[in-house]
Design an enzyme around this catalytic site. Structure first.
Site, PDB file in Angstrom:
ATOM      1  N   LYS A 150       0.863  -1.188   0.000  1.00 21.62           N
ATOM      2  CA  LYS A 150       0.000   0.000   0.000  1.00 21.62           C
ATOM      3  C   LYS A 150       0.891   1.228   0.000  1.00 21.62           C
ATOM      4  O   LYS A 150       1.958   1.193   0.617  1.00 21.62           O
ATOM      5  CB  LYS A 150      -0.908   0.006   1.242  1.00 21.62           C
ATOM      6  CG  LYS A 150      -1.884  -1.154   1.343  1.00 21.62           C
ATOM      7  CD  LYS A 150      -3.117  -0.950   0.501  1.00 21.62           C
ATOM      8  CE  LYS A 150      -3.935  -2.237   0.431  1.00 21.62           C
ATOM      9  NZ  LYS A 150      -5.173  -2.108  -0.317  1.00 21.62           N
ATOM     10  N   LYS A 176       1.955  -9.041  -2.018  1.00 25.56           N
ATOM     11  CA  LYS A 176       1.292  -8.968  -3.322  1.00 25.56           C
ATOM     12  C   LYS A 176       1.076  -7.557  -3.843  1.00 25.56           C
ATOM     13  O   LYS A 176       0.968  -6.604  -3.072  1.00 25.56           O
ATOM     14  CB  LYS A 176      -0.029  -9.745  -3.312  1.00 25.56           C
ATOM     15  CG  LYS A 176      -1.122  -9.163  -2.450  1.00 25.56           C
ATOM     16  CD  LYS A 176      -2.400  -9.966  -2.582  1.00 25.56           C
ATOM     17  CE  LYS A 176      -3.261  -9.552  -3.742  1.00 25.56           C
ATOM     18  NZ  LYS A 176      -3.861  -8.202  -3.618  1.00 25.56           N
ATOM     19  N   GLU A 179      -4.851  -4.850  -6.770  1.00 27.52           N
ATOM     20  CA  GLU A 179      -5.598  -5.234  -7.976  1.00 27.52           C
ATOM     21  C   GLU A 179      -5.509  -4.216  -9.113  1.00 27.52           C
ATOM     22  O   GLU A 179      -5.675  -4.568 -10.274  1.00 27.52           O
ATOM     23  CB  GLU A 179      -7.069  -5.536  -7.633  1.00 27.52           C
ATOM     24  CG  GLU A 179      -7.937  -4.355  -7.238  1.00 27.52           C
ATOM     25  CD  GLU A 179      -7.770  -3.930  -5.775  1.00 27.52           C
ATOM     26  OE1 GLU A 179      -6.993  -4.592  -5.052  1.00 27.52           O
ATOM     27  OE2 GLU A 179      -8.401  -2.930  -5.377  1.00 27.52           O
ATOM     28  N   HIS A 266      -7.756 -12.624  -7.728  1.00 20.72           N
ATOM     29  CA  HIS A 266      -8.401 -11.496  -7.054  1.00 20.72           C
ATOM     30  C   HIS A 266      -9.783 -11.355  -7.651  1.00 20.72           C
ATOM     31  O   HIS A 266      -9.962 -11.495  -8.855  1.00 20.72           O
ATOM     32  CB  HIS A 266      -7.573 -10.218  -7.259  1.00 20.72           C
ATOM     33  CG  HIS A 266      -7.924  -9.137  -6.289  1.00 20.72           C
ATOM     34  ND1 HIS A 266      -9.136  -8.481  -6.336  1.00 20.72           N
ATOM     35  CD2 HIS A 266      -7.244  -8.607  -5.241  1.00 20.72           C
ATOM     36  CE1 HIS A 266      -9.176  -7.587  -5.351  1.00 20.72           C
ATOM     37  NE2 HIS A 266      -8.039  -7.650  -4.660  1.00 20.72           N
ATOM     38  N   ARG A 267     -10.788 -11.084  -6.810  1.00 20.49           N
ATOM     39  CA  ARG A 267     -12.175 -11.112  -7.309  1.00 20.49           C
ATOM     40  C   ARG A 267     -12.793  -9.725  -7.433  1.00 20.49           C
ATOM     41  O   ARG A 267     -14.035  -9.602  -7.453  1.00 20.49           O
ATOM     42  CB  ARG A 267     -13.028 -11.997  -6.412  1.00 20.49           C
ATOM     43  CG  ARG A 267     -13.022 -11.521  -4.974  1.00 20.49           C
ATOM     44  CD  ARG A 267     -13.906 -12.346  -4.080  1.00 20.49           C
ATOM     45  NE  ARG A 267     -13.952 -11.751  -2.757  1.00 20.49           N
ATOM     46  CZ  ARG A 267     -14.874 -12.000  -1.843  1.00 20.49           C
ATOM     47  NH1 ARG A 267     -15.831 -12.862  -2.098  1.00 20.49           N
ATOM     48  NH2 ARG A 267     -14.848 -11.423  -0.666  1.00 20.49           N
ATOM     49  N   SER A 346      -9.028 -11.295   3.024  1.00 20.97           N
ATOM     50  CA  SER A 346      -8.396  -9.998   2.787  1.00 20.97           C
ATOM     51  C   SER A 346      -9.448  -8.905   2.828  1.00 20.97           C
ATOM     52  O   SER A 346     -10.606  -9.138   2.512  1.00 20.97           O
ATOM     53  CB  SER A 346      -7.714 -10.017   1.415  1.00 20.97           C
ATOM     54  OG  SER A 346      -6.949  -8.850   1.217  1.00 20.97           O
ATOM     55  N   GLY A 347      -9.017  -7.728   3.224  1.00 20.54           N
ATOM     56  CA  GLY A 347      -9.924  -6.580   3.220  1.00 20.54           C
ATOM     57  C   GLY A 347     -10.253  -6.109   4.622  1.00 20.54           C
ATOM     58  O   GLY A 347     -11.059  -6.730   5.325  1.00 20.54           O
ATOM     59  N   GLY A 348      -9.577  -5.058   5.049  1.00 20.72           N
ATOM     60  CA  GLY A 348      -9.888  -4.470   6.363  1.00 20.72           C
ATOM     61  C   GLY A 348      -9.365  -5.268   7.547  1.00 20.72           C
ATOM     62  O   GLY A 348      -9.866  -5.115   8.663  1.00 20.72           O
TER      63      GLY A 348
HETATM   64  C1  CAP Z   1      -7.190  -5.319   0.983  1.00 22.12           C
HETATM   65  C2  CAP Z   1      -7.333  -5.176  -0.489  1.00 22.12           C
HETATM   66  C3  CAP Z   1      -8.119  -6.249  -1.294  1.00 22.12           C
HETATM   67  C4  CAP Z   1      -9.493  -6.590  -0.793  1.00 22.12           C
HETATM   68  C5  CAP Z   1     -10.394  -7.257  -1.784  1.00 22.12           C
HETATM   69  C6  CAP Z   1      -7.963  -3.850  -0.751  1.00 22.12           C
HETATM   70  O1  CAP Z   1      -6.569  -4.179   1.534  1.00 22.12           O
HETATM   71  O2  CAP Z   1      -6.093  -5.155  -1.090  1.00 22.12           O
HETATM   72  O3  CAP Z   1      -8.184  -5.802  -2.602  1.00 22.12           O
HETATM   73  O4  CAP Z   1      -9.272  -7.456   0.250  1.00 22.12           O
HETATM   74  O5  CAP Z   1     -11.529  -7.782  -1.185  1.00 22.12           O
HETATM   75  O6  CAP Z   1      -7.469  -3.117  -1.579  1.00 22.12           O
HETATM   76  O7  CAP Z   1      -8.967  -3.552  -0.130  1.00 22.12           O
HETATM   77  P1  CAP Z   1      -6.767  -3.761   3.060  1.00 22.12           P
HETATM   78  P2  CAP Z   1     -11.798  -9.350  -1.129  1.00 22.12           P
HETATM   79  O8  CAP Z   1      -6.136  -4.828   3.907  1.00 22.12           O
HETATM   80  O9  CAP Z   1      -6.045  -2.455   3.168  1.00 22.12           O
HETATM   81  O10 CAP Z   1      -8.224  -3.615   3.320  1.00 22.12           O
HETATM   82  O11 CAP Z   1     -10.573  -9.999  -0.575  1.00 22.12           O
HETATM   83  O12 CAP Z   1     -12.972  -9.489  -0.240  1.00 22.12           O
HETATM   84  O13 CAP Z   1     -12.058  -9.789  -2.504  1.00 22.12           O
HETATM   85 MG    MG Z   2      -6.662  -4.669  -3.036  1.00 19.86          MG
END
Ligand code: CAP
Ligand code: MG
Length: 421
Positions: A150, A176, A179, A266-267, A346-348
């Site tokens: 990030k 990684k 996306e 990645h979805r 992943s995510g938050g």
């Molecule tokens: C997580 C993440 C992922 C999401 C996608 C983002 O970052 O890289 O793309 O997890 O959702 O950009 O949000 P954070 P999912 O840890 O900063 O949230 O995995 O549900 O498909």
């Molecule tokens: Mg992401």
């Protein structure tokens, strides 16, 4: 068998049928709407046609064999002859195609697909699967600790590679690309691969542990293949595709190259189809198809993080990609030769959530911390240590973690203590 209609509640699906579970809302009522759906998705159209002979009908007409009026659920068994083996787009054009546009339908959702062994075995599935990825990293009995660089986009290739090194050497296994990071003017793909691979080698040397970098190759297919080959020739082991954006058929093409790279799915964008509980296509269906296409590790949700997805839903999806076909198993699904897929949460996510996450989703999991690592009050290195410590606490079942040893973990707890769960 002589078939009278598309509706036959006494029909027993045969071992090769493909069964689609739909949730339907229509002013026509469930039965009539289901008949229209069965017809339009297979051999029928809006009117009777002289070209459709009884012989063809008997052979190819799908059969509606289950109706739950209360839940608005209908199951339709389709003869396998309606589908071209190994062809996901064709399956989607039939079962997730025109039927979604019909005026008689108010809402329609493809909830599940029950696929027969013959159909399943016409695909290659993942090359590595859970065991292959674990073997490559030599990590057997705990979730893998991952992170996303990030900001999502904005760092140069050099900064990206340095940051990867910093967190690999502080406990992270998998790093990684995000996306939306592909090849940008400020961070060119090839430059990134070269610089990251150099730092990966250094990190592996210093830590004595295997590390993985996930390179996002999302692009038009010719460019994706070129990038995948570039990763391979530079010693990389893993590429990422945004599978909704690039399409599962392109994932299949990538898998068929026999590059023997881990394919990370990645979805991003799946919620366009899957979020509305009344309309679209469930993530469960997308996950099953991704498994067929050859995804080795797939984003499936966290329950506790920032993205939508109930515990029941995420657990079902994880089961479906790890074991047999998941919910609504009908008859014969064992996903024979198709290996299990590694689910990615992943995510938050941030360190404190690790315990709950593992208790809900288990050990066979890749846990990604983006903001929850790089947002640590003392920076990314401390964030990486905090995530590693969180994992130690869970795996070693540490009751009262020592405040000095688990310093960064406690700092993270304090930092996000007021965060709404
Ligand atoms: C997580 C993440 C992922 C999401 C996608 C983002 O970052 O890289 O793309 O997890 O959702 O950009 O949000 P954070 P999912 O840890 O900063 O949230 O995995 O549900 O498909
Ligand atoms: Mg992401």
């Amino acid at each position: 068998m002589q078939k009278k209609s598309f509706l036959n509640l006494h029909y027993k699906p045969n071992k090769n049928d493909i069964i689609a579970t739909y949730r339907i809302e229509s002013k026509l009522g469930l039965e009539k709407a289901a008949i229209e759906i069965a017809a339009e998705s297979s051999i029928g159209t809006w009117t009777k046609i002289s070209t459709l002979k009884q012989k063809t009908f008997d052979k190819l007409a799908p059969q509606i064999f289950f109706i739950d009026k209360k839940k608005k659920i209908v199951k339709i068994a389709y003869p396998i002859e309606l589908f071209e083996l190994g062809n996901i787009p064709q399956l989607l054009s039939a079962l997730a195609g025109n039927i979604f546009s019909m005026k008689i339908i108010d809402n329609l959702r493809l909830e599940d697909l029950s696929l027969s062994t013959k159909y399943i075995n016409s695909f290659e599935g993942p090359y590595y699967g859970i065991n292959g990825v674990r073997k490559l990293l030599d990590i057997q009995h705990r979730p893998l600790i991952g992170s996303i660089i990030k900001p999502k986009v904005g760092l140069s290739a050099k900064e990206h590679a340095q940051l990867a090194y910093d967190i690999w050497t502080n406990g992270i296994d998998v790093v990684k690309d995000d996306e939306n990071l592909t090849s940008m003017p400020f961070n060119k793909f090839k430059d990134r691969v070269i610089k990251v691979m150099r730092q990966k080698k250094k990190a592996e040397h210093i830590t004595g542990c295997k590390k993985l970098h996930v390179f996002n190759i999302t692009a038009p297919m010719d460019i994706m293949l070129e990038r995948a080959k570039f990763v391979k020739t530079h010693g990389g082991k893993c590429v990422m595709v945004d599978l909704v954006s690039v399409g599962l058929d392109n994932v299949q093409v990538l898998r068929k190259q026999k590059l023997n790279l881990i394919i990370h799915g990645h979805r991003a964008g799946h919620s366009m189809f899957s979020r509305n509980p009344k309309h679209g296509m469930s993530m469960l269906v997308i996950a099953k198809l991704a498994r067929l296409a050859g995804i080795d590790q797939l984003h499936t949700g966290t329950v506790v993080g920032k993205m939508d997805g109930s515990a029941q839903e995420v657990i079902e999806i994880n089961q479906a990609i790890k074991e047999d076909a998941g919910i609504n198993k009908v008859l014969r699904e064992n996903w024979g030769k198709i290996k299990p897929v590694f689910p990615i949460a992943s995510g938050g996510l941030y360190p404190e959530l690790t315990k709950k996450l593992v208790s809900i989703l288990g050990n066979d999991l890749i846990i990604n911390y983006g903001g929850g690592l790089h947002g640590h009050p003392h920076g990314s290195k401390s964030g990486a240590r905090a995530c590693y410590q969180a994992m130690q606490i869970v795996i070693e079942k540490i009751k009262n973690p020592d405040k000095n040893y688990f310093k960064e973990y406690y700092e993270a707890l304090e930092h996000w203590k007021n965060k709404k769960k």
